[in-house]
Design a protein around this motif. Structure first.
Motif, mmCIF file in Angstrom:
data_model
loop_
_atom_site.group_PDB
_atom_site.id
_atom_site.type_symbol
_atom_site.label_atom_id
_atom_site.label_comp_id
_atom_site.label_asym_id
_atom_site.label_seq_id
_atom_site.Cartn_x
_atom_site.Cartn_y
_atom_site.Cartn_z
ATOM 1 N N LYS A 249 -29.267 -23.974 -56.858
ATOM 2 C CA LYS A 249 -27.909 -24.282 -57.309
ATOM 3 C C LYS A 249 -27.482 -25.650 -56.791
ATOM 4 N N LYS A 250 -27.084 -26.527 -57.700
ATOM 5 C CA LYS A 250 -26.606 -27.855 -57.326
ATOM 6 C C LYS A 250 -25.082 -27.854 -57.254
ATOM 7 N N SER A 251 -24.533 -28.808 -56.513
ATOM 8 C CA SER A 251 -23.077 -28.862 -56.335
ATOM 9 C C SER A 251 -22.347 -29.104 -57.653
ATOM 10 N N SER A 252 -23.034 -29.695 -58.632
ATOM 11 C CA SER A 252 -22.421 -29.999 -59.924
ATOM 12 C C SER A 252 -22.470 -28.818 -60.897
ATOM 13 N N PHE A 253 -23.154 -27.743 -60.530
ATOM 14 C CA PHE A 253 -23.335 -26.627 -61.456
ATOM 15 C C PHE A 253 -22.022 -25.902 -61.745
ATOM 16 N N THR A 254 -21.869 -25.497 -63.009
ATOM 17 C CA THR A 254 -20.798 -24.602 -63.419
ATOM 18 C C THR A 254 -21.448 -23.276 -63.828
ATOM 19 N N LEU A 255 -20.663 -22.387 -64.417
ATOM 20 C CA LEU A 255 -21.221 -21.123 -64.902
ATOM 21 C C LEU A 255 -22.278 -21.351 -65.977
ATOM 22 N N ASP A 256 -22.240 -22.508 -66.618
ATOM 23 C CA ASP A 256 -23.241 -22.802 -67.649
ATOM 24 C C ASP A 256 -24.641 -22.913 -67.060
ATOM 25 N N GLU A 257 -24.738 -23.412 -65.831
ATOM 26 C CA GLU A 257 -26.040 -23.552 -65.185
ATOM 27 C C GLU A 257 -26.312 -22.473 -64.140
ATOM 28 N N TRP A 258 -25.248 -21.868 -63.620
ATOM 29 C CA TRP A 258 -25.426 -20.870 -62.548
ATOM 30 C C TRP A 258 -24.474 -19.684 -62.785
ATOM 31 N N PRO A 259 -24.901 -18.730 -63.618
ATOM 32 C CA PRO A 259 -24.106 -17.518 -63.825
ATOM 33 C C PRO A 259 -24.543 -16.393 -62.883
ATOM 34 N N PHE A 260 -25.137 -16.778 -61.741
ATOM 35 C CA PHE A 260 -25.852 -15.809 -60.916
ATOM 36 C C PHE A 260 -25.106 -15.404 -59.652
ATOM 37 N N ASP A 261 -23.768 -15.396 -59.721
ATOM 38 C CA ASP A 261 -22.975 -14.862 -58.619
ATOM 39 C C ASP A 261 -22.543 -13.427 -58.880
ATOM 40 N N GLN A 262 -22.767 -12.938 -60.087
ATOM 41 C CA GLN A 262 -22.457 -11.546 -60.398
ATOM 42 C C GLN A 262 -23.720 -10.697 -60.308
ATOM 43 N N GLN A 263 -23.535 -9.385 -60.233
ATOM 44 C CA GLN A 263 -24.677 -8.495 -60.196
ATOM 45 C C GLN A 263 -25.452 -8.527 -61.508
ATOM 46 N N GLY A 264 -26.688 -8.096 -61.421
ATOM 47 C CA GLY A 264 -27.506 -7.923 -62.599
ATOM 48 C C GLY A 264 -28.187 -6.574 -62.554
ATOM 49 N N PHE A 265 -28.850 -6.210 -63.635
ATOM 50 C CA PHE A 265 -29.601 -4.959 -63.663
ATOM 51 C C PHE A 265 -31.013 -5.236 -64.163
ATOM 52 N N LEU A 266 -31.942 -4.415 -63.690
ATOM 53 C CA LEU A 266 -33.348 -4.562 -64.024
ATOM 54 C C LEU A 266 -33.668 -3.951 -65.383
ATOM 55 N N ILE A 267 -34.610 -4.568 -66.076
ATOM 56 C CA ILE A 267 -35.122 -4.056 -67.345
ATOM 57 C C ILE A 267 -36.644 -4.120 -67.298
ATOM 58 N N ILE A 268 -37.289 -3.051 -67.753
ATOM 59 C CA ILE A 268 -38.747 -3.016 -67.861
ATOM 60 C C ILE A 268 -39.089 -2.543 -69.272
ATOM 61 N N ASN A 269 -39.898 -3.304 -69.984
ATOM 62 C CA ASN A 269 -40.208 -2.929 -71.366
ATOM 63 C C ASN A 269 -41.548 -3.484 -71.818
ATOM 64 N N VAL A 270 -42.038 -2.902 -72.888
ATOM 65 C CA VAL A 270 -43.206 -3.433 -73.594
ATOM 66 C C VAL A 270 -42.796 -3.648 -75.040
ATOM 67 N N ALA A 271 -42.638 -4.913 -75.431
ATOM 68 C CA ALA A 271 -42.332 -5.258 -76.820
ATOM 69 C C ALA A 271 -43.635 -5.434 -77.589
ATOM 70 N N VAL A 272 -43.526 -5.274 -78.907
ATOM 71 C CA VAL A 272 -44.690 -5.383 -79.785
ATOM 72 C C VAL A 272 -44.443 -6.505 -80.788
ATOM 73 N N GLY A 273 -45.347 -7.468 -80.841
ATOM 74 C CA GLY A 273 -45.254 -8.545 -81.823
ATOM 75 C C GLY A 273 -44.111 -9.500 -81.537
ATOM 76 N N GLY A 274 -43.602 -10.100 -82.591
ATOM 77 C CA GLY A 274 -42.473 -11.005 -82.461
ATOM 78 C C GLY A 274 -42.865 -12.424 -82.098
ATOM 79 N N ASN A 275 -41.844 -13.209 -81.759
ATOM 80 C CA ASN A 275 -42.046 -14.630 -81.503
ATOM 81 C C ASN A 275 -43.035 -14.889 -80.366
ATOM 82 N N LEU A 276 -42.975 -14.066 -79.323
ATOM 83 C CA LEU A 276 -43.829 -14.296 -78.156
ATOM 84 C C LEU A 276 -44.984 -13.301 -78.066
#
Length: 299
Positions: A249-276
């Motif tokens: 995190k840089k001193s110039s960062f706003t929420l656009d670059e650092w939205p990571f002060d709030q909690q998050g939740f974990l996701i685990i998945n296996v996707a099939v096909g698609g862009n990636l």
């Protein structure tokens, strides 16, 4: 006289060329040395286990710890926003416990009510619930470790990641602890990525260093520990106690670059096909199976 002068000149020229070549060789990086350079990554000693699932009880996922993303919704006119080919379920055919492991299994099948282009089922589990948020004291900071064996199958897109608790994507932020791309990845390379409102999707143009990868000899054949240390001013990604990269995190960062002060939740998945995930051989879908030994969070 002229012949001797020319001979001397030639000898001096050859000597100079040899000297330059020798210097150039000495100054060039040694590929073996640079590829073997790693930075140790250890869980801080002052952190204690606050939430975990060892997957050692029964055959069904603990509903007090996990919920599901279901279906094959169209986001931006494509399945899950990435032209994916799976419909997520909570069926025991797609997600179950076996021998102390969580298993996420893709299957080749037609699902009633699925979006067009879908020809597989799979599962996407998440910790988006009060059990998880309260156990982490309503704080995102800590050390996250997931031990898993991933399916390195062309057409598969297994992932272990974190989404911000509030907001829409990409504003809420995304931390990809593990991704393997069936379209692009080889059998020894795993990728870790940060997505923000400022830079998301293809983040290679970000000036802040939002992605990294590691080569792991036994990536596809063994269990590996995918790790993340989330701090107030930096997020460190690693695999098997080796740092992949750090997002700071840089001193110039706003929420656009650092939205990571709030909690998050974990996701685990296996996707099939698609862009990636890429093109799918339907005969390979039954091999698209992720095993998770444990999920642990320390604070």
């Amino acid at each position: 006289m002229c012949f001797n002068f020319i001979l001397i000149h030639l000898k001096l020229t050859l000597f100079a060329l040899l000297l330059l070549t020798s210097c150039a060789e000495d100054m060039s990086p040694k590929s073996d040395e640079s590829s073997s350079e790693v930075t140790p990554f250890n869980r801080p000693d002052n952190l204690s286990l606050v939430w975990s699932d060892e997957f050692d009880q029964g055959s069904l996922l603990d509903s007090s710890k996990w919920t599901y993303d279901l279906g094959s919704p169209l986001i931006g006119n494509t399945v899950w926003g990435n032209n994916e080919n799976q419909h997520y379920t909570n069926s025991s055919n797609n997600v179950y416990l076996s021998d102390g492991k969580l298993v996420i299994q893709a299957r080749h099948e037609t699902i009633s009510g699925a979006s067009p282009g879908v020809f597989a089922s799979s599962a996407r589990v998440k910790t988006e619930n009060d059990n998880f948020f309260n156990s982490l004291n309503n704080s995102p900071y800590g050390f996250y470790e997931i031990k898993a064996k991933i399916p390195c199958i062309k057409g598969a897109w297994p992932a272990i990641w974190i989404l911000g608790k509030e907001g829409d994507w990409p504003d809420r932020g995304e931390l990809d602890i593990m991704e393997w791309y069936g379209r692009y990845s080889d059998e020894v390379t795993v990728t870790q990525v940060v997505h923000t409102k400022a830079y998301h999707g293809d983040v290679r143009n970000s000036p802040y260093g939002q992605s990294g990868s590691q080569k792991i000899d036994q990536l596809c054949n063994d269990y590996n520990r995918f790790q993340l240390l989330w701090k107030e001013t930096e997020i460190i990604f690693g695999v098997n106690d080796q740092i992949t990269f750090t997002y700071t995190k840089k001193s110039s960062f706003t929420l656009d670059e650092w939205p990571f002060d709030q909690q998050g939740f974990l996701i685990i998945n296996v996707a099939v096909g698609g862009n990636l995930g890429g093109p799918v051989n339907t005969q390979d879908i039954s091999s698209m199976k992720m095993y998770v030994d444990y999920v642990r969070v320390y604070q």
